[in-house]
Design a protein around this motif. Structure first.
Motif, PDB file in Angstrom:
ATOM      1  N   THR A 175     -34.692 -90.963  13.760  1.00  0.00           N
ATOM      2  CA  THR A 175     -33.264 -90.738  13.962  1.00  0.00           C
ATOM      3  C   THR A 175     -32.520 -90.715  12.629  1.00  0.00           C
ATOM      4  N   PHE A 176     -32.970 -91.515  11.672  1.00  0.00           N
ATOM      5  CA  PHE A 176     -32.323 -91.554  10.364  1.00  0.00           C
ATOM      6  C   PHE A 176     -32.754 -90.393   9.461  1.00  0.00           C
ATOM      7  N   ILE A 177     -33.827 -89.702   9.849  1.00  0.00           N
ATOM      8  CA  ILE A 177     -34.373 -88.635   9.009  1.00  0.00           C
ATOM      9  C   ILE A 177     -34.008 -87.256   9.536  1.00  0.00           C
ATOM     10  N   ALA A 178     -33.986 -87.109  10.848  1.00  0.00           N
ATOM     11  CA  ALA A 178     -33.773 -85.796  11.466  1.00  0.00           C
ATOM     12  C   ALA A 178     -32.347 -85.303  11.259  1.00  0.00           C
ATOM     13  N   PRO A 179     -32.134 -83.981  11.302  1.00  0.00           N
ATOM     14  CA  PRO A 179     -30.773 -83.429  11.196  1.00  0.00           C
ATOM     15  C   PRO A 179     -29.881 -83.935  12.318  1.00  0.00           C
ATOM     16  N   ILE A 183     -30.344 -84.562  16.992  1.00  0.00           N
ATOM     17  CA  ILE A 183     -30.585 -85.912  17.511  1.00  0.00           C
ATOM     18  C   ILE A 183     -30.153 -86.040  18.971  1.00  0.00           C
ATOM     19  N   GLY A 184     -28.940 -85.579  19.268  1.00  0.00           N
ATOM     20  CA  GLY A 184     -28.459 -85.672  20.649  1.00  0.00           C
ATOM     21  C   GLY A 184     -29.322 -84.868  21.609  1.00  0.00           C
ATOM     22  N   ILE A 185     -29.719 -83.663  21.190  1.00  0.00           N
ATOM     23  CA  ILE A 185     -30.586 -82.834  22.031  1.00  0.00           C
ATOM     24  C   ILE A 185     -31.919 -83.529  22.258  1.00  0.00           C
ATOM     25  N   ILE A 235     -39.408 -87.651  20.017  1.00  0.00           N
ATOM     26  CA  ILE A 235     -40.115 -87.571  18.744  1.00  0.00           C
ATOM     27  C   ILE A 235     -40.378 -86.116  18.366  1.00  0.00           C
ATOM     28  N   PHE A 236     -40.881 -85.354  19.323  1.00  0.00           N
ATOM     29  CA  PHE A 236     -41.268 -83.969  19.038  1.00  0.00           C
ATOM     30  C   PHE A 236     -40.042 -83.090  18.792  1.00  0.00           C
ATOM     31  N   VAL A 237     -38.961 -83.285  19.522  1.00  0.00           N
ATOM     32  CA  VAL A 237     -37.783 -82.440  19.343  1.00  0.00           C
ATOM     33  C   VAL A 237     -37.113 -82.743  18.000  1.00  0.00           C
ATOM     34  N   MET A 238     -37.085 -83.990  17.587  1.00  0.00           N
ATOM     35  CA  MET A 238     -36.552 -84.296  16.253  1.00  0.00           C
ATOM     36  C   MET A 238     -37.424 -83.685  15.162  1.00  0.00           C
ATOM     37  N   ALA A 239     -38.734 -83.714  15.376  1.00  0.00           N
ATOM     38  CA  ALA A 239     -39.638 -83.046  14.428  1.00  0.00           C
ATOM     39  C   ALA A 239     -39.394 -81.540  14.435  1.00  0.00           C
ATOM     40  N   TYR A 240     -39.166 -80.974  15.600  1.00  0.00           N
ATOM     41  CA  TYR A 240     -38.862 -79.546  15.728  1.00  0.00           C
ATOM     42  C   TYR A 240     -37.581 -79.206  14.965  1.00  0.00           C
ATOM     43  N   GLY A 241     -36.569 -80.064  15.090  1.00  0.00           N
ATOM     44  CA  GLY A 241     -35.317 -79.832  14.370  1.00  0.00           C
ATOM     45  C   GLY A 241     -35.499 -79.924  12.866  1.00  0.00           C
ATOM     46  N   MET A 242     -36.366 -80.814  12.418  1.00  0.00           N
ATOM     47  CA  MET A 242     -36.613 -80.936  10.985  1.00  0.00           C
ATOM     48  C   MET A 242     -37.336 -79.710  10.430  1.00  0.00           C
ATOM     49  N   VAL A 243     -38.202 -79.108  11.249  1.00  0.00           N
ATOM     50  CA  VAL A 243     -38.943 -77.919  10.818  1.00  0.00           C
ATOM     51  C   VAL A 243     -38.076 -76.669  10.912  1.00  0.00           C
ATOM     52  N   VAL A 244     -37.378 -76.507  12.032  1.00  0.00           N
ATOM     53  CA  VAL A 244     -36.593 -75.285  12.248  1.00  0.00           C
ATOM     54  C   VAL A 244     -35.327 -75.285  11.407  1.00  0.00           C
TER      55      VAL A 244
END
Length: 244
Positions: A175-179, A183-185, A235-244
């Motif tokens: 949560t502190f790392i992802a855009p 986070i809300g999504i 976890i996966f959606v925050m990782a997806y946001g960090m990649v996309v």
């Protein structure tokens, strides 16, 4: 035939009883707090009747078809003793039911529209469709993996609390790392995956599997798969946001 009709009637009464608090709350605030008449009363009554019928047939269908087939397949895999095919089935079940989840489809489409409006992605239909599909398949992949982990937990007898605590610690760190935009999504994705299609089949799989394995308690070991299905999408959606 008579028993089936009686069971359907009982299910309908149960659906009406479950919906009664919602109807009472809406009517109270509309009539006594807002002090306004109910708009389109005929349409409202018709809609409530359709909801009661839809909920009745849905619950009756679960009890009649989905729960038994989920439990019977779990029993069959346990008797066959093939862990590999059991895990493949668990992943496919989690992935397939999540991709088809109506709530996830709606949330992914809404997220794509908001992302386009906020300038996160290009504001055209192709970009929005790509973003929504990417979000859907990311969540479906995470749920498939979650069901695999849950099945392994049942097979190995791992304590569920340590897995859940570890997962939520990872969620808090990410949560502190992802855009901020994702986070809300991501947090909402954990809820929309556990809806009308996923929950019945996954629950039946867990209970059926725990019932088939010697030394496992269906009450203790059979439940908990839904918790994993709610956790991993974040976890996966925050990782997806960090990649996309």
């Amino acid at each position: 035939m008579k028993q089936s009709l009686l069971a359907l009637a009982q299910s309908m009464l149960g659906s009406l009883r479950d919906l009664a608090p919602i109807i009472i709350v809406i009517a109270f605030f509309q009539l006594f707090v807002l002090q306004q008449p109910l708009p389109d009363l005929i349409g409202l009554i018709t809609g409530v009747l359709f909801v009661v019928l839809g909920l009745t047939f849905f619950i009756y269908g679960l009890e009649m078809g989905l729960f038994p087939i989920g439990e019977s397949m779990a029993h069959a895999f346990a008797r066959k003793g093939s862990v590999k095919w059991l895990l493949v089935f668990a992943f496919s079940l989690g992935f397939g039911t999540t991709v088809a989840e109506p709530a996830l489809i709606a949330v992914a489409a809404e997220a794509a529209q908001v992302a386009a409006g906020g300038g996160v992605i290009e504001q055209n239909a192709e970009a929005q469709a790509s973003y929504a599909n990417g979000l859907r398949f990311t969540v479906a992949l995470s749920v498939g993996l979650a069901i695999v982990i849950g099945v392994l937990r049942i097979l190995k007898g791992w304590p569920i609390q340590y897995l859940i605590i570890g997962g939520y610690v990872l969620v808090m760190i990410m949560t502190f790392i992802a855009p901020e935009e994702i986070i809300g999504i991501a947090y909402d994705s954990g809820g929309v995956t556990t809806s009308t299609i996923t929950v019945p089949l996954v629950t039946a799989l867990g209970v059926g599997l725990a019932s088939s394995i010697k030394g496992r308690n269906p009450m203790i070991d059979g439940f908990g798969l839904i918790a994993f299905a709610s956790l991993t999408p974040m976890i996966f959606v925050m990782a997806y946001g960090m990649v996309v």
